[in-house]
Design a protein around this motif. Structure first.
Motif, PDB file in Angstrom:
ATOM      1  N   VAL A  21       4.379  -2.111  -8.214  1.00 38.30           N
ATOM      2  CA  VAL A  21       4.449  -2.397  -6.784  1.00 38.30           C
ATOM      3  C   VAL A  21       4.336  -3.895  -6.543  1.00 38.30           C
ATOM      4  N   LEU A  22       4.999  -4.329  -5.475  1.00 41.50           N
ATOM      5  CA  LEU A  22       4.915  -5.699  -4.980  1.00 41.50           C
ATOM      6  C   LEU A  22       4.490  -5.660  -3.523  1.00 41.50           C
ATOM      7  N   SER A  23       3.929  -6.775  -3.046  1.00 45.41           N
ATOM      8  CA  SER A  23       3.589  -6.913  -1.631  1.00 45.41           C
ATOM      9  C   SER A  23       4.239  -8.172  -1.084  1.00 45.41           C
ATOM     10  N   PHE A  24       4.721  -8.066   0.155  1.00 52.67           N
ATOM     11  CA  PHE A  24       5.293  -9.218   0.854  1.00 52.67           C
ATOM     12  C   PHE A  24       4.558  -9.454   2.160  1.00 52.67           C
ATOM     13  N   ASN A  25       3.249  -9.178   2.151  1.00 54.07           N
ATOM     14  CA  ASN A  25       2.409  -9.471   3.298  1.00 54.07           C
ATOM     15  C   ASN A  25       2.489 -10.963   3.633  1.00 54.07           C
ATOM     16  N   THR A  59       0.834  -1.208   0.000  1.00 54.62           N
ATOM     17  CA  THR A  59       0.000   0.000   0.000  1.00 54.62           C
ATOM     18  C   THR A  59       0.862   1.249   0.000  1.00 54.62           C
ATOM     19  N   ALA A  60       1.925   1.246   0.795  1.00 56.86           N
ATOM     20  CA  ALA A  60       2.859   2.377   0.801  1.00 56.86           C
ATOM     21  C   ALA A  60       3.469   2.571  -0.588  1.00 56.86           C
ATOM     22  N   VAL A 108      -9.122  -3.386  -1.544  1.00 60.89           N
ATOM     23  CA  VAL A 108      -9.293  -1.946  -1.335  1.00 60.89           C
ATOM     24  C   VAL A 108      -7.958  -1.208  -1.273  1.00 60.89           C
ATOM     25  N   ALA A 109      -6.871  -1.913  -0.937  1.00 55.87           N
ATOM     26  CA  ALA A 109      -5.564  -1.256  -0.858  1.00 55.87           C
ATOM     27  C   ALA A 109      -5.124  -0.694  -2.195  1.00 55.87           C
ATOM     28  N   THR A 110      -5.674  -1.187  -3.299  1.00 55.51           N
ATOM     29  CA  THR A 110      -5.350  -0.611  -4.605  1.00 55.51           C
ATOM     30  C   THR A 110      -5.903   0.797  -4.737  1.00 55.51           C
ATOM     31  N   ALA A 111      -7.084   1.039  -4.174  1.00 55.42           N
ATOM     32  CA  ALA A 111      -7.761   2.322  -4.359  1.00 55.42           C
ATOM     33  C   ALA A 111      -7.551   3.299  -3.208  1.00 55.42           C
ATOM     34  N   ASN A 112      -7.312   2.809  -1.998  1.00 54.73           N
ATOM     35  CA  ASN A 112      -7.187   3.719  -0.856  1.00 54.73           C
ATOM     36  C   ASN A 112      -6.127   4.802  -1.062  1.00 54.73           C
TER      37      ASN A 112
END
Length: 379
Positions: free
Chosen positions: A187-191, A63-64, A89-93
């Motif tokens: 962007v990538l996520s490593f959640n 998200t960042a 939603v993290a795509t749009a927030n």
């Protein structure tokens, strides 16, 4: 069956490997526990090498990365950003963080990603109103490559930059090229639930050196070059820690194994449910693409069953199996009731009929068969 007869099967749990502790122990021994250090530098090099980009900035979350990416593309108050409705939603927030407005675009039925026809419709209609979109976000949902040639051609035709949301798609490819290397920024996520994890974290990828420099500056509170703390712009505390980057370095050594196993799990689900008419395992890969199959998903065929995804989810829970509905489209969320939307019927139908199944790379074939057996009891 009692729910405690078997260990719980989670949707997509972390899967640590052999080498993460080596990097973490070294960081602690060397006292590199701040959001700076050799693990961060190494993790960024690893990602650049794997994805094929020139610059990478490791951050605290995907998200960042979206937030900074949109800011780098010039998104600000009053601007419009075209966003798939069918996504988390993290795509749009972050669009809202910047005071901009998301305009939602429907999916196409094959990959479930952004529909090129609806995207063109939105760009044309906004242009007639005298509105030029500031950016387009392309998402690769559940690791499935979007229709990149069509989407990128439309974006170029209208002169709108692309932010590529590959948060779910590390390890996926289009014509041999890694996803995360197609947008002006990506962007990538490593959640903890992603195909590799740093427990929490993300990255911004780009071939634009100035974008990378700005992202590093903004992510470390936008400190000006001075011997004291001077700030001429609003910054953020978005940098990844050196310890978490060490976990990422160990995970990157196993990325191809993780992709291979997720694809095997998808293939086994597909084989075991081939003769189950009520279920469609999907989506299917377009020619020339490789999905990392982050999550295996199914759609129910209403002509063959009256069951709902929620009934299946609750039934799986009785077997101690976690599952999850597909993303609820953003244009149907209370948060975005006033947002413009183009189409919406396709992604709404997918949400109504779809379910995500356990897909973690640590699953055994026996685990997959257990899930399918439980589904067969209902279907």
């Amino acid at each position: 069956m009692r729910s405690d007869e078997y260990d719980r099967l989670y949707l997509s749990p972390p899967h640590l490997g052999r080498h993460e502790l080596n990097y973490v122990h070294k960081a602690i021994e060397d006292n590199w526990v701040a959001p700076a250090g050799p693990n961060i530098d190494g993790f960024e090099r690893d990602l650049n090498q794997y994805v094929g980009t020139q610059h990478c900035v490791a951050l605290s979350s995907g998200t960042a990365a979206i937030h900074l990416g949109l800011q780098l593309l010039g998104v600000g108050p009053g601007d419009e950003v075209l966003v798939p409705s069918f996504t988390f939603v993290a795509t749009a927030n972050p669009v809202c963080y910047l005071g901009a407005q998301p305009v939602f675009i429907d999916s196409e039925a094959n990959t479930w990603n952004l529909c090129p026809m609806r995207l063109r419709e939105a760009l044309e209609e906004r242009a007639r109103r005298g509105k030029q979109a500031k950016a387009i976000i392309i998402v690769h949902l559940y690791g499935m490559p979007a229709l990149l040639p069509e989407l990128l051609e439309i974006a170029a035709e209208y002169g709108v930059p692309v932010l590529e949301d590959a948060a779910e798609a590390l390890g996926s490819r289009h014509r041999g090229q890694a996803l995360g290397s197609f947008g002006q920024v990506a962007v990538l996520s490593f959640n903890g639930n992603k195909i590799i994890t740093t427990s929490g974290g993300g990255a911004l990828l780009t071939n634009n050196g100035e974008y990378a420099r700005q992202a590093r500056w903004l992510s470390t509170q936008a400190k000006d070059p001075a011997p004291y703390y001077q700030h001429s712009a609003v910054g953020y505390n978005y940098r990844l820690s050196n310890i978490l980057a060490g976990i990422g370095r160990g995970q990157m050594e196993l990325i191809e194994e993780r992709v291979k196993r997720r694809r095997e799990i998808y293939a086994l689900y597909h084989e075991l449910m081939r003769d189950l008419p009520a279920v469609e395992v999907g989506p299917t890969e377009p020619a020339g693409t490789r999905s990392n199959r982050w999550l295996t998903t199914i759609l129910l065929r209403p002509e063959h069953t009256e069951r709902t995804p929620e009934e299946l989810r609750q039934h799986l829970e009785t077997h101690n199996i976690e599952s999850r509905p597909l993303w609820k489209p953003l244009h149907l969320q209370p948060l975005f009731t006033s947002a413009a939307v183009y189409g919406g019927q396709v992604c709404a139908d997918l949400f109504t009929r779809g379910l995500c199944l356990p897909s973690g790379s640590s699953m055994t074939d026996t685990d997959v068969r257990r899930v399918v057996k439980a589904l067969q009891e209902m279907l």
